[in-house]
Design an enzyme around this catalytic site. Sequence first.
Site, PDB file in Angstrom:
ATOM      1  CB  SER A 150      43.505  40.722  34.414  1.00 27.50           C
ATOM      2  OG  SER A 150      43.619  39.978  35.608  1.00 27.50           O
ATOM      3  CE1 TYR A 163      44.292  36.459  31.345  1.00 26.12           C
ATOM      4  CE2 TYR A 163      44.904  37.253  33.525  1.00 26.12           C
ATOM      5  CZ  TYR A 163      43.971  37.122  32.521  1.00 26.12           C
ATOM      6  OH  TYR A 163      42.716  37.660  32.672  1.00 26.12           O
TER       7      TYR A 163
END
Length: 256
Positions: A150, A163
């Site tokens: 990401s 995350y």
Amino acid sequence: MSGRLAGKVCLVTGSSQGLGREFCHKLAAEGAIVVAAGRSLEKVRAVADELPAAGDADHGRHFAVALDTGDPDSVGAGVRAAEQELGRIDVLVNNAATFADLTRAPFDELTVDEWDRIMRINARGPWLTSRAVAPGMRARGCGRIINIVSATFFSGSPLWAHYVASKGAVIGLTRVMAKELGPFGICVNAVAPGFTLTEAALATMPGAESYGVDRGCIKRAEQPGDVVGIVAFLASDEAGFITGQTLIVDGGRQFI
Ligand SMILES: NC(=O)c1ccc[n+]([C@@H]2O[C@H](COP(=O)([O-])OP(=O)(O)OC[C@H]3O[C@@H](n4cnc5c(N)ncnc54)[C@H](OP(=O)(O)O)[C@@H]3O)[C@@H](O)[C@H]2O)c1
């Protein structure tokens, strides 16, 4: 079917929806035999069934396998089932992860349980699946592992510490695996999408359609179709001298 991935067996984790499902479609369109993997066999079988037929002489159809990426036994059984059915796994796309349901909080307010939950799925998962496919790839002297990470790793998005750290762990894993597996002809790379309008992303906030658009070089929202091409390229023979890299696909919102 012809195409630059003709006859290659590509296993995609988290393929029941979102980017995983899009990757299955793109890889199949390029000629691959797809193994759609996910926790619900029913859902991934539906994805495998909707793909254009694979042209391989022995296997005219794609395959679906139940696999929970955080569970070593499930990963081992799922990979073995796919290898028994199709003979090998040429390409692994580590796509499964969770973000839509995570607790958003300052890093020092996250609970240990929430930290561990995200790490189990997002960081341990790609390690377990890579560990399961590596022996077959090593034995054949070729293979591709593509980790979906990401762009939040580069932006350091506040309130997403677990995350972001989980994706950073996978970027680190990518680099180590590239060095350890390179001598066996295996390339390992990561792809870092920006905020992409999948069902899960759309559910994370009101106004998701326009989130961050002003910060990109390309002034529009990122669509799943923007990410699939790089994955198909990295899976192909054309990408055989690219390894250990993380490619950001976000319309120019982040530069390394
Ligand atoms: N959309 C974005 O804005 C964005 C941006 C950057 C990176 N990414 C990354 O791109 C990938 C796909 O994102 P997406 O938007 O397509 O997300 P998604 O729609 O939520 O899909 C994620 C998939 O991961 C699997 N998964 C979820 N929780 C799981 C769990 N507890 N255990 C095992 N598998 C689980 C699910 O597969 P099954 O239900 O089949 O098991 C699901 O289909 C993820 O790695 C995500 O981090 C997305």
